[in-house]
Design a protein around this motif. Structure first.
Motif, PDB file in Angstrom:
ATOM      1  N   THR A 291     -26.975  85.702  56.882  1.00 25.14           N
ATOM      2  CA  THR A 291     -27.527  86.541  55.815  1.00 25.14           C
ATOM      3  C   THR A 291     -28.387  85.741  54.848  1.00 25.14           C
ATOM      4  O   THR A 291     -29.419  86.223  54.386  1.00 25.14           O
ATOM      5  CB  THR A 291     -26.379  87.124  54.946  1.00 25.14           C
ATOM      6  N   ASP A 292     -27.929  84.512  54.548  1.00 26.35           N
ATOM      7  CA  ASP A 292     -28.628  83.758  53.506  1.00 26.35           C
ATOM      8  C   ASP A 292     -29.654  82.780  54.069  1.00 26.35           C
ATOM      9  O   ASP A 292     -30.139  81.899  53.356  1.00 26.35           O
ATOM     10  CB  ASP A 292     -27.605  83.020  52.635  1.00 26.35           C
ATOM     11  N   ALA A 293     -30.007  82.920  55.361  1.00 23.91           N
ATOM     12  CA  ALA A 293     -31.078  82.080  55.907  1.00 23.91           C
ATOM     13  C   ALA A 293     -32.355  82.337  55.099  1.00 23.91           C
ATOM     14  O   ALA A 293     -32.621  83.482  54.708  1.00 23.91           O
ATOM     15  CB  ALA A 293     -31.308  82.424  57.377  1.00 23.91           C
ATOM     16  N   THR A 294     -33.128  81.275  54.876  1.00 23.52           N
ATOM     17  CA  THR A 294     -34.312  81.419  54.026  1.00 23.52           C
ATOM     18  C   THR A 294     -35.290  82.446  54.595  1.00 23.52           C
ATOM     19  O   THR A 294     -35.889  83.230  53.861  1.00 23.52           O
ATOM     20  CB  THR A 294     -35.009  80.050  53.872  1.00 23.52           C
ATOM     21  N   VAL A 295     -35.439  82.470  55.935  1.00 21.58           N
ATOM     22  CA  VAL A 295     -36.384  83.415  56.525  1.00 21.58           C
ATOM     23  C   VAL A 295     -35.900  84.858  56.343  1.00 21.58           C
ATOM     24  O   VAL A 295     -36.703  85.787  56.172  1.00 21.58           O
ATOM     25  CB  VAL A 295     -36.646  83.088  58.021  1.00 21.58           C
ATOM     26  N   ALA A 296     -34.571  85.048  56.346  1.00 22.30           N
ATOM     27  CA  ALA A 296     -34.025  86.388  56.127  1.00 22.30           C
ATOM     28  C   ALA A 296     -34.269  86.819  54.677  1.00 22.30           C
ATOM     29  O   ALA A 296     -34.713  87.953  54.425  1.00 22.30           O
ATOM     30  CB  ALA A 296     -32.537  86.424  56.463  1.00 22.30           C
ATOM     31  N   SER A 297     -34.020  85.916  53.733  1.00 22.75           N
ATOM     32  CA  SER A 297     -34.244  86.254  52.312  1.00 22.75           C
ATOM     33  C   SER A 297     -35.707  86.557  52.052  1.00 22.75           C
ATOM     34  O   SER A 297     -36.036  87.517  51.344  1.00 22.75           O
ATOM     35  CB  SER A 297     -33.824  85.108  51.396  1.00 22.75           C
ATOM     36  N   ALA A 298     -36.585  85.729  52.632  1.00 24.96           N
ATOM     37  CA  ALA A 298     -38.018  85.927  52.379  1.00 24.96           C
ATOM     38  C   ALA A 298     -38.489  87.251  52.973  1.00 24.96           C
ATOM     39  O   ALA A 298     -39.270  87.985  52.356  1.00 24.96           O
ATOM     40  CB  ALA A 298     -38.819  84.764  52.979  1.00 24.96           C
ATOM     41  N   THR A 299     -38.009  87.579  54.177  1.00 27.73           N
ATOM     42  CA  THR A 299     -38.422  88.830  54.814  1.00 27.73           C
ATOM     43  C   THR A 299     -37.855  90.028  54.057  1.00 27.73           C
ATOM     44  O   THR A 299     -38.532  91.042  53.853  1.00 27.73           O
ATOM     45  CB  THR A 299     -37.948  88.872  56.281  1.00 27.73           C
ATOM     46  N   ARG A 300     -36.616  89.906  53.624  1.00 29.68           N
ATOM     47  CA  ARG A 300     -35.973  90.970  52.845  1.00 29.68           C
ATOM     48  C   ARG A 300     -36.775  91.220  51.564  1.00 29.68           C
ATOM     49  O   ARG A 300     -37.034  92.366  51.190  1.00 29.68           O
ATOM     50  CB  ARG A 300     -34.547  90.532  52.501  1.00 29.68           C
ATOM     51  N   ALA A 301     -37.173  90.149  50.918  1.00 36.00           N
ATOM     52  CA  ALA A 301     -37.958  90.296  49.684  1.00 36.00           C
ATOM     53  C   ALA A 301     -39.299  90.964  49.988  1.00 36.00           C
ATOM     54  O   ALA A 301     -39.763  91.826  49.234  1.00 36.00           O
ATOM     55  CB  ALA A 301     -38.177  88.931  49.048  1.00 36.00           C
ATOM     56  N   GLY A 302     -39.907  90.585  51.107  1.00 37.46           N
ATOM     57  CA  GLY A 302     -41.169  91.197  51.504  1.00 37.46           C
ATOM     58  C   GLY A 302     -41.013  92.678  51.776  1.00 37.46           C
ATOM     59  O   GLY A 302     -41.873  93.497  51.395  1.00 37.46           O
ATOM     60  N   LEU A 303     -39.908  93.033  52.429  1.00 37.93           N
ATOM     61  CA  LEU A 303     -39.632  94.445  52.719  1.00 37.93           C
ATOM     62  C   LEU A 303     -39.430  95.246  51.437  1.00 37.93           C
ATOM     63  O   LEU A 303     -39.967  96.341  51.282  1.00 37.93           O
ATOM     64  CB  LEU A 303     -38.340  94.546  53.541  1.00 37.93           C
ATOM     65  N   SER A 304     -38.647  94.675  50.528  1.00 35.29           N
ATOM     66  CA  SER A 304     -38.385  95.363  49.255  1.00 35.29           C
ATOM     67  C   SER A 304     -39.681  95.621  48.520  1.00 35.29           C
ATOM     68  O   SER A 304     -39.915  96.704  47.994  1.00 35.29           O
ATOM     69  CB  SER A 304     -37.505  94.516  48.344  1.00 35.29           C
ATOM     70  N   ARG A 305     -40.512  94.578  48.512  1.00 33.38           N
ATOM     71  CA  ARG A 305     -41.761  94.687  47.775  1.00 33.38           C
ATOM     72  C   ARG A 305     -42.660  95.765  48.374  1.00 33.38           C
ATOM     73  O   ARG A 305     -43.335  96.500  47.659  1.00 33.38           O
ATOM     74  CB  ARG A 305     -42.466  93.340  47.823  1.00 33.38           C
ATOM     75  N   LEU A 307     -41.660  98.358  50.570  1.00 31.56           N
ATOM     76  CA  LEU A 307     -41.095  99.690  50.832  1.00 31.56           C
ATOM     77  C   LEU A 307     -40.266 100.279  49.706  1.00 31.56           C
ATOM     78  O   LEU A 307     -40.371 101.461  49.402  1.00 31.56           O
ATOM     79  CB  LEU A 307     -40.190  99.633  52.068  1.00 31.56           C
ATOM     80  N   ALA A 308     -39.386  99.478  49.132  1.00 34.03           N
ATOM     81  CA  ALA A 308     -38.400 100.052  48.222  1.00 34.03           C
ATOM     82  C   ALA A 308     -37.983  99.033  47.191  1.00 34.03           C
ATOM     83  O   ALA A 308     -36.965  98.376  47.327  1.00 34.03           O
ATOM     84  CB  ALA A 308     -37.173 100.488  49.025  1.00 34.03           C
ATOM     85  N   PRO A 309     -38.776  98.907  46.146  1.00 32.51           N
ATOM     86  CA  PRO A 309     -38.527  97.852  45.167  1.00 32.51           C
ATOM     87  C   PRO A 309     -37.096  97.826  44.630  1.00 32.51           C
ATOM     88  O   PRO A 309     -36.554  96.754  44.371  1.00 32.51           O
ATOM     89  CB  PRO A 309     -39.526  98.164  44.052  1.00 32.51           C
ATOM     90  N   ASN A 310     -36.476  99.006  44.461  1.00 34.20           N
ATOM     91  CA  ASN A 310     -35.144  99.001  43.870  1.00 34.20           C
ATOM     92  C   ASN A 310     -34.035  99.213  44.881  1.00 34.20           C
ATOM     93  O   ASN A 310     -32.868  99.213  44.547  1.00 34.20           O
ATOM     94  CB  ASN A 310     -35.052 100.088  42.793  1.00 34.20           C
ATOM     95  N   ASN A 311     -34.416  99.455  46.103  1.00 27.26           N
ATOM     96  CA  ASN A 311     -33.416  99.854  47.073  1.00 27.26           C
ATOM     97  C   ASN A 311     -33.740  99.270  48.447  1.00 27.26           C
ATOM     98  O   ASN A 311     -34.110  99.999  49.360  1.00 27.26           O
ATOM     99  CB  ASN A 311     -33.401 101.396  47.122  1.00 27.26           C
ATOM    100  N   PRO A 312     -33.599  97.941  48.600  1.00 30.49           N
ATOM    101  CA  PRO A 312     -33.988  97.335  49.876  1.00 30.49           C
ATOM    102  C   PRO A 312     -33.132  97.861  51.031  1.00 30.49           C
ATOM    103  O   PRO A 312     -31.927  98.035  50.864  1.00 30.49           O
ATOM    104  CB  PRO A 312     -33.739  95.836  49.646  1.00 30.49           C
ATOM    105  N   PRO A 313     -33.744  98.139  52.181  1.00 28.85           N
ATOM    106  CA  PRO A 313     -32.969  98.636  53.322  1.00 28.85           C
ATOM    107  C   PRO A 313     -31.988  97.567  53.795  1.00 28.85           C
ATOM    108  O   PRO A 313     -32.293  96.379  53.726  1.00 28.85           O
ATOM    109  CB  PRO A 313     -34.034  98.905  54.385  1.00 28.85           C
ATOM    110  N   PRO A 314     -30.777  97.962  54.210  1.00 21.67           N
ATOM    111  CA  PRO A 314     -29.792  96.960  54.637  1.00 21.67           C
ATOM    112  C   PRO A 314     -30.217  96.272  55.935  1.00 21.67           C
ATOM    113  O   PRO A 314     -30.911  96.872  56.755  1.00 21.67           O
ATOM    114  CB  PRO A 314     -28.526  97.792  54.865  1.00 21.67           C
ATOM    115  N   ASP A 315     -29.770  95.016  56.121  1.00 21.36           N
ATOM    116  CA  ASP A 315     -29.996  94.312  57.386  1.00 21.36           C
ATOM    117  C   ASP A 315     -29.275  95.060  58.497  1.00 21.36           C
ATOM    118  O   ASP A 315     -28.274  95.714  58.272  1.00 21.36           O
ATOM    119  CB  ASP A 315     -29.393  92.901  57.342  1.00 21.36           C
ATOM    120  N   THR A 316     -29.792  94.898  59.703  1.00 20.94           N
ATOM    121  CA  THR A 316     -29.120  95.557  60.812  1.00 20.94           C
ATOM    122  C   THR A 316     -29.112  94.659  62.041  1.00 20.94           C
ATOM    123  O   THR A 316     -29.559  93.514  61.994  1.00 20.94           O
ATOM    124  CB  THR A 316     -29.801  96.925  61.074  1.00 20.94           C
ATOM    125  N   GLY A 317     -28.568  95.185  63.153  1.00 22.17           N
ATOM    126  CA  GLY A 317     -28.538  94.450  64.415  1.00 22.17           C
ATOM    127  C   GLY A 317     -29.147  95.314  65.501  1.00 22.17           C
ATOM    128  O   GLY A 317     -29.427  96.489  65.284  1.00 22.17           O
TER     129      GLY A 317
END
Ligand SMILES: [Zn+2]
Length: 372
Positions: A291-305, A307-317
């Motif tokens: 979860t805390d891999a840098t590439v995961a955090s960076a991509t999550r931040a990119g997604l939030s920015r 798609l959903a600034p206040n409600n980032p979509p949860p990670d999935t498999g």
């Protein structure tokens, strides 16, 4: 892209066109954008293309990875005539994964035009043969060693950081050939395989009730290919099964083989005439990026920015396998994120065009964070 790039290793009848024409097209677009282009062939006629946007420091390097090959087009009237309707683009490869290739190029152009301040390199990879044996990404990880990667296989714009692997296991039961009129002399390898199948079915049931892996669901197995016997009047001397076991993070190919060998051992304990063996024919590992891999955090931040600034979509498999597992095994922290759409590997494949544009935007934001 109206370019046929069917994987030539798939299908028995007609040989697919292969990736060469599409790879050349992509190399041209990369030159237009101003990337340093590396174009080579891991196997004859099966090129990879990598475009590099060099950073001006020693920041982290990020690779975007998409495959150029597609599956076949049986049953499709005009597979390479793209049709645009209601915000969708229809055609073979639209979602898997030429939409993603387009997003990677758009993102690279955006970075090139507007960013002069990235410290690390961005590598835009277009690889051959993902739909068969992944010779493209296997050659890629020998040649490039990025810190992080985003594989842009379709995920409906959800961040996938775990997926299943798979193992093909070859099993053989040994019988003894004899004429059907001489039951005392024959040993029926097919019937013995029946015992194996019944045990495997029970094993599969117990796997599916195992506590599911949080992101990818439970493991599974199925009896993919079965072949035994030569004639109705002859006791089958051998029966062959190639089964597939889908693995979850934490399981190895050897674990899956051991499970099968336990089944065979129980059967041979119960009957002296039962003889069988099993071995691994082919396997691919799972993906599990923390979860805390840098590439995961960076991509999550990119997604939030995006798609959903206040409600980032949860990670999935994901239950399917991708080249992300190869990158991850080579030491590159890797996630999967791609566009929305449907109909992969079917006669009606489409990609949601707005999601392609959004993917490009997420990739740009991700690179700005990751390679800063
Ligand atoms: Zn794909």
């Amino acid at each position: 892209m109206r370019i046929d790039s069917i994987n030539p290793a798939l299908g028995a009848d007609e040989r697919g066109a292969g990736e060469a024409e599409l790879a050349a097209y992509i190399a041209d677009r990369m030159h237009d954008i101003g990337l340093d282009v590396d174009h080579w062939e891991p196997a004859p006629g099966r090129p990879n293309v990598v475009g590099v946007l060099s950073g001006d420091g020693d920041g982290r390097s990020l690779m975007w990875n998409a495959h150029t090959d597609t599956v076949g087009v049986e049953g499709m009237d005009a597979p390479f005539t793209p049709v645009r309707q209601n915000g969708r683009l229809y055609g073979r490869g639209a979602q898997d994964m030429k939409g993603s290739l387009a997003a990677q190029l758009i993102a690279a152009r955006t970075l090139r035009e507007f960013d002069t301040s990235l410290s690390g390199d961005v590598l835009v990879a277009a690889v051959a043969d993902e739909e068969h044996k992944s010779i493209g990404t296997e050659a890629l990880v020998d040649r490039y060693d990025a810190d992080g990667a985003v594989v842009t296989e379709p995920t409906d714009l959800k961040l996938v950081r775990a997926h299943k692997g798979f193992v093909w296991i070859d099993l053989r039961t040994q019988g003894r050939a004899a004429h059907g009129s001489r039951p005392a002399e024959g040993i029926d390898a097919n019937m013995h395989m029946g015992r194996v199948l019944s045990k495997l079915e029970a094993l599969n049931r117990s796997l599916s009730s195992d506590e599911a892996h949080a992101l990818v669901g439970p493991p599974s197995l199925h009896a993919g290919q079965l072949r035994g016997g030569d004639a109705p009047s002859v006791y089958a001397a051998e029966c062959h099964l190639r089964m597939e076991r889908r693995t979850v993070p934490g399981e190895s190919a050897e674990d899956a083989l051991e499970e099968v060998q336990t089944v065979l051992h129980e059967l041979s304990e119960a009957d002296d005439a039962f003889e069988a063996e099993a071995e691994i024919a082919f396997s691919r590992g799972t993906l599990k990026t923390p979860t805390d891999a840098t590439v995961a955090s960076a991509t999550r931040a990119g997604l939030s920015r995006t798609l959903a600034p206040n409600n980032p979509p949860p990670d999935t498999g994901a239950s399917f396998w991708t080249d992300a597992a190869l990158l991850s095994a080579a030491g590159t922290e890797t996630v999967v994120l791609g566009p929305k759409g449907a109909g992969l590997h079917t006669t009606e494949e489409w990609v949601d065009l707005a999601s392609v544009a959004q993917l490009a935007e997420v990739l740009v934001h991700t690179a700005r964070r990751y390679c800063a």
